[in-house]
Design an enzyme around this catalytic site. Structure first.
Site, PDB file in Angstrom:
ATOM      1  N   ASN A 106       0.784  -1.239   0.000  1.00 48.96           N
ATOM      2  CA  ASN A 106       0.000   0.000   0.000  1.00 48.96           C
ATOM      3  C   ASN A 106       0.818   1.293   0.000  1.00 48.96           C
ATOM      4  OD1 ASN A 106      -2.875  -0.313  -0.120  1.00 48.96           O
ATOM      5  ND2 ASN A 106      -2.554  -1.755   1.553  1.00 48.96           N
TER       6      ASN A 106
ATOM      7  N   ASP B   5      -0.422  -9.403   3.376  1.00 48.27           N
ATOM      8  CA  ASP B   5      -1.714  -8.953   3.914  1.00 48.27           C
ATOM      9  C   ASP B   5      -2.855  -9.045   2.887  1.00 48.27           C
ATOM     10  OD1 ASP B   5      -0.431  -8.392   6.260  1.00 48.27           O
ATOM     11  OD2 ASP B   5      -0.233  -6.242   5.883  1.00 48.27           O
TER      12      ASP B   5
ATOM     13  N   ARG C 121       6.334 -14.199   6.909  1.00 44.74           N
ATOM     14  CA  ARG C 121       6.827 -13.536   5.694  1.00 44.74           C
ATOM     15  C   ARG C 121       8.056 -14.239   5.130  1.00 44.74           C
ATOM     16  NH1 ARG C 121       6.775  -7.439   7.560  1.00 44.74           N
ATOM     17  NH2 ARG C 121       9.006  -7.611   7.257  1.00 44.74           N
TER      18      ARG C 121
HETATM   19  O1  F6P Z   1       4.218  -6.333   5.321  1.00 45.40           O
HETATM   20  C1  F6P Z   1       3.044  -6.494   5.992  1.00 45.40           C
HETATM   21  C2  F6P Z   1       3.303  -6.862   7.432  1.00 45.40           C
HETATM   22  O2  F6P Z   1       3.940  -8.109   7.530  1.00 45.40           O
HETATM   23  C3  F6P Z   1       2.049  -6.852   8.288  1.00 45.40           C
HETATM   24  O3  F6P Z   1       1.308  -8.034   8.206  1.00 45.40           O
HETATM   25  C4  F6P Z   1       2.613  -6.619   9.652  1.00 45.40           C
HETATM   26  O4  F6P Z   1       1.636  -6.063  10.503  1.00 45.40           O
HETATM   27  C5  F6P Z   1       3.750  -5.672   9.387  1.00 45.40           C
HETATM   28  O5  F6P Z   1       4.125  -5.889   8.049  1.00 45.40           O
HETATM   29  C6  F6P Z   1       4.939  -5.844  10.268  1.00 45.40           C
HETATM   30  O6  F6P Z   1       5.844  -4.846   9.951  1.00 45.40           O
HETATM   31  P1  F6P Z   1       7.361  -4.819  10.377  1.00 45.40           P
HETATM   32  O7  F6P Z   1       8.068  -5.875   9.572  1.00 45.40           O
HETATM   33  O8  F6P Z   1       7.823  -3.464  10.018  1.00 45.40           O
HETATM   34  O9  F6P Z   1       7.420  -5.141  11.825  1.00 45.40           O
END
Ligand code: F6P
Length: 356
Positions: A112, A136, A283
């Protein structure tokens, strides 16, 4: 000769490499002479002109590799007009470097926030093509983002593992699934793993309803309850707060929502509750076969657009077809789970509680 800049921005996900490989393979297979400028760590690389020259070899053997060979970082759009610590104007620097390197286009992979900046660059006259990534699945204009299915697999696996231990111990288990703003991942992983209660940001929960479901299961002789909770799940009470008030509350909260829910269940029922947070595992690792195919298809279409000289589009997926969506239509919009969607109704028919 085409000079192509490429960058991955925002949180990483599976199949970023597969998508970039798809773009490069398509261009090379067409016989086009190309130079690839791989900007490091997202927009930062473009702002500071930090890049590597890449060849086809760099994209070989990466179809199955998680993460991103370019590195990534977050450059929040709300700060895009604030100067860098060195006093540089971010947008102007990106435009300057694009011109200095005589790039023909930029291929930008992101979610986004990334799309807001990509659209801005496109409006500023740069040739931009984007690819929709995020676990997401909340990007507007596409039914699916790559990374999502791989993350669903991992989150499902986590809940599956919890299932066996939960049944042995007869406890309430909460698994916190990623997704601060939207609940696609929690909804899909929750349904795939047979969660009894699914709490999403889009459907504020009432803790009493959550407890009712646990007690109903107790009465029916089920020894355990599994609750899949999205990071951004919100109670009905908190949903009534203004944005500002809720933000303040979150700043004060030392633990994530799952621990708050666990404490409330314990306080009201005395039931033993355990919380599991798979976190960034969701991820990580290799993309699932679906994502490898999907990202390759998106990459191929992006390569085609570059060859045709068509810019200002995100390559997306609608009604089982790869489509081109105008960047201006994507930027700044979130694709939420609709509480009235048929999948929610079907889940409810299956006896799943959303705590509403
Ligand atoms: O990229 C999306 C995401 O994995 C979300 O699901 C999660 O809330 C966020 O990023 C976590 O972000 P960061 O890696 O900056 O902690």
């Amino acid at each position: 000769m085409k000079r192509i800049g490429m960058l991955t921005s925002g949180g990483d996900c599976q199949a970023l490499n597969a998508a970039m490989r798809g773009v490069v393979k398509t261009l090379l297979f067409s016989g086009e002479d190309i130079e690839i400028y791989g900007f490091q760590d997202g927009y930062k690389g473009l702002i500071y002109c930090n890049f590597q020259m890449l060849t086809g070899h760099d994209f070989s053997g990466i179809l199955t590799k998680g993460g991103t060979i370019l590195g990534t970082s977050r450059t929040p759009y709300k700060l895009i007009d604030e100067p860098t610590p060195e006093g540089l104007n971010k947008i102007e620097e990106m435009k300057r470097n694009y011109a200095k390197l005589k790039l023909d286009c930029l291929v930008i992979l992101g979610g986004n926030g990334t799309h807001k900046t990509a659209n801005r660059l496109s409006e500023e006259g740069l040739n931009v093509i984007t690819l929709p990534k995020t676990i997401d699945n909340d990007l507007w204009g596409t039914d699916m983002t790559f990374g999502f299915q791989s993350a669903v697999d991992i989150a499902t696996n986590a809940i599956d593992c919890i299932h066996t231990t939960a049944s042995s111990h007869g406890r309430v288990f909460i698994v916190e699934v990623m997704g601060h703003k939207t609940g696609w991942l929690t909804l899909n992983a929750g349904m795939a793993s047979g969660a009894d209660i699914i709490l999403l940001p889009e459907i504020p929960y009432d803790i009493k309803k959550v407890i009712e479901k646990i007690e109903e299961r107790d009465k029916n002789g089920s020894r355990f309850t599994i609750i899949a909770v999205a990071e951004g799940a919100i109670s009905k009470q908190d949903a009534k707060l203004s944005k500002k008030e809720y933000k303040k509350k979150l700043e004060k909260r030392k633990v994530s929502v799952s621990y708050e829910i666990a404490d409330e269940i314990f306080a009201r029922t005395g039931r033993e509750v355990r919380v599991t947070v798979p976190g960034h595992m969701q991820r990580g690792g290799s993309p699932c076969p679906y994502d490898r195919v999907f990202a390759s298809r998106l990459g191929a279409e992006a390569g085609k657009l570059i060859l045709e000289g068509k810019f200002g589009f995100m390559v997306g997926y609608k009604n089982r077809e790869i489509v081109q969506v105008k960047l201006e239509d994507v930027a700044g919009k979130l694709k939420n789970v609709d509480p009235d969607a048929s999948i929610i109704k079907e889940a409810k028919l299956l006896g799943i509680s959303f705590g509403d």
